[in-house]
Structures are given as C-alpha cells and as structure tokens.
Design an enzyme around this catalytic site. Sequence first.
Site, PDB file in Angstrom:
ATOM      1  N   LYS A 164     -11.140  39.755  35.744  1.00 15.44           N
ATOM      2  CA  LYS A 164     -12.077  39.045  34.863  1.00 15.44           C
ATOM      3  C   LYS A 164     -12.037  39.555  33.419  1.00 15.44           C
ATOM      4  O   LYS A 164     -12.346  38.807  32.489  1.00 15.44           O
ATOM      5  CB  LYS A 164     -13.499  39.134  35.412  1.00 15.44           C
ATOM      6  CG  LYS A 164     -13.704  38.317  36.679  1.00 15.44           C
ATOM      7  CD  LYS A 164     -15.151  38.308  37.119  1.00 15.44           C
ATOM      8  CE  LYS A 164     -15.333  37.477  38.371  1.00 15.44           C
ATOM      9  NZ  LYS A 164     -16.753  37.363  38.769  1.00 15.44           N
ATOM     10  N   GLY A 200     -25.779  36.828  46.629  1.00 14.27           N
ATOM     11  CA  GLY A 200     -25.066  36.150  45.555  1.00 14.27           C
ATOM     12  C   GLY A 200     -24.570  34.753  45.855  1.00 14.27           C
ATOM     13  O   GLY A 200     -23.848  34.168  45.038  1.00 14.27           O
ATOM     14  N   ASP A 237     -20.300  32.775  35.396  1.00 15.11           N
ATOM     15  CA  ASP A 237     -21.082  33.733  36.182  1.00 15.11           C
ATOM     16  C   ASP A 237     -22.477  33.918  35.584  1.00 15.11           C
ATOM     17  O   ASP A 237     -23.471  34.009  36.312  1.00 15.11           O
ATOM     18  CB  ASP A 237     -20.387  35.093  36.235  1.00 15.11           C
ATOM     19  CG  ASP A 237     -19.239  35.141  37.229  1.00 15.11           C
ATOM     20  OD1 ASP A 237     -19.246  34.335  38.183  1.00 15.11           O
ATOM     21  OD2 ASP A 237     -18.349  35.986  37.064  1.00 15.11           O
ATOM     22  N   SER A 261     -14.350  30.527  46.758  1.00 17.54           N
ATOM     23  CA  SER A 261     -14.027  29.365  45.920  1.00 17.54           C
ATOM     24  C   SER A 261     -13.185  28.341  46.660  1.00 17.54           C
ATOM     25  O   SER A 261     -13.454  27.132  46.590  1.00 17.54           O
ATOM     26  CB  SER A 261     -13.298  29.824  44.652  1.00 17.54           C
ATOM     27  OG  SER A 261     -14.137  30.637  43.861  1.00 17.54           O
ATOM     28  N   LEU A 314     -24.863  40.732  44.250  1.00 20.76           N
ATOM     29  CA  LEU A 314     -23.886  39.688  43.971  1.00 20.76           C
ATOM     30  C   LEU A 314     -23.016  39.381  45.179  1.00 20.76           C
ATOM     31  O   LEU A 314     -22.363  38.337  45.235  1.00 20.76           O
ATOM     32  CB  LEU A 314     -23.011  40.083  42.776  1.00 20.76           C
ATOM     33  CG  LEU A 314     -23.502  39.641  41.395  1.00 20.76           C
ATOM     34  CD1 LEU A 314     -24.913  40.129  41.099  1.00 20.76           C
ATOM     35  CD2 LEU A 314     -22.556  40.111  40.310  1.00 20.76           C
ATOM     36  N   GLY A 328     -22.776  49.131  38.423  1.00 19.33           N
ATOM     37  CA  GLY A 328     -21.403  48.728  38.166  1.00 19.33           C
ATOM     38  C   GLY A 328     -21.162  48.438  36.703  1.00 19.33           C
ATOM     39  O   GLY A 328     -22.101  48.259  35.914  1.00 19.33           O
ATOM     40  N   SER A 329     -19.879  48.377  36.334  1.00 24.44           N
ATOM     41  CA  SER A 329     -19.519  48.178  34.926  1.00 24.44           C
ATOM     42  C   SER A 329     -18.346  47.220  34.759  1.00 24.44           C
ATOM     43  O   SER A 329     -17.729  47.169  33.705  1.00 24.44           O
ATOM     44  CB  SER A 329     -19.168  49.530  34.286  1.00 24.44           C
ATOM     45  OG  SER A 329     -18.142  50.175  35.016  1.00 24.44           O
TER      46      SER A 329
END
Length: 247
Positions: free
Chosen positions: A67, A228, A104, A18, A205, A127-128
Amino acid sequence: MARKLFGLVGRNIDYSFSRSYFSRKFVDEGLHDCEYVNFDMADIGNLRDVISRNPDLIGLNVTIPFKQSVLPHLDKLDATAQTIGAVNTIKIHKNGILEGFNTDAHGFTESLKPLLKPHHKSALILGSGGASKAVAYALASLDIACRHVSRQEIDGAIRYDELDSAVELVQIVVNATPVGTFPRVDDCPELPYEKFSANHIAYDLIYNPAETLFLKKAARNGAVTKNGLEMLELQAEKSWVIWNRDI
C-alpha cells in the site's frame, strides 16, 4: 462482449476478500462481462508488467505489503491518497495513466460513525503500515485525536510497554496490524485489556475470524467491538465507483 478485468495486487493473497466480494457482486448484478482476479507478486516492481500482460485491466486493489511501496510506480495520486501516503485502489486510465486512490479511509470513517458518542475524543492505532495511515486520516477528519502504537521507532508513536496508562486515557483502540488473522487466531496484540471499559470502542481491521482474540478480550471488559468486514465492503464499493468513472 468486451471483457472488463479488475484485480488485487498483494503477496500471499489466496484468502482475498476482494476477489470473493467482487465475483459475487458480478453474479448478483448480472455483470457478465466483468472478472476479478488475484495478482500475487513478490515485488511491486512487477506492477507494470502485470498491466501490460492484461490489456483488459481497468482497475486494481492493493493490499499488504504494497500500500505504501506502490506509490513510486504510479503516475498520479488523488488528494486523499497523497495526504495519507498509502494507496489501496488504482484506476488504469484509457491513456495508460495509473492513478492511485485511498478508499480505506472512507470505509473506516463510514463504518465507525454509527458507534461514535460525544465522549469518543481520542484513539490509539496499533501498527504503522498503510492501513494505519488511512485510519489516522479518517480519525482526524472526525476530529478524534490519535497516536500510533508501534514496535518501530516512529516520531510520536507510543511503545507497547507504555500502554498501561495510554489505554485508560483514550476511548478508541484500533488494531491495524495483522496480529490475530486466520489461521493464527490465538494471537492478539499485547495490551492491558483490563483497562478497557464500556467507554471504549475496540475496532479490529481484521475480518477473519469475525471475532478476533483482541475483540473478545476487549468485549469481556465492556468495550463496544467491531471487526473490519463493513470497512472492506465500503472501501470495495468506493473502488468500484472510481473504476467506472468515464468508462
């Protein structure tokens, strides 16, 4: 000239896509009053302190591992972020209200669309975490059924030792874990890569490296692959639009 400050909140974020993206954008577009900085913090509970110390802040991006844990520290969520249960963009309103958004999902949706064919009907998400929740939301918006793969006990999730048949039955596999990120480029999720075929999309990603070991192994078996980077660029531009509303 008043300064407009933007930033990234996360942990161990020196690598920061970013910051480099927005710093380059500000130069390219002649936005000399804008600056983008990293706020590396151990505890998301420090968010309000960071904002109070930086009165020029207009907006923030949020990355791993905050997040989901950032949600209780916000005053409101837009509908998409509330549904997903994860935030990667915060708008700091002039009255001090902190509003959370999820860009996202937009980035993933728009970057995946050009790859989709009629047979792409189901997916596995490795993933979670917060990013995986945005991916699941995006896939649902595209009418693609999905299941998570996780080492944690999560309702409806598949275990890694159950993947032999699962990979054959889906057409999209998304890596939403950090496994394979630089510098640990020799790592990859434990999958039956021989089950991939030309009918599969393997989407990672991760953007650094540009081709992870996950993508290399899937490609060797014919899968269409994508990293990603475009998703990150698209979500960044969506964040920019949100931050600049009503300024």
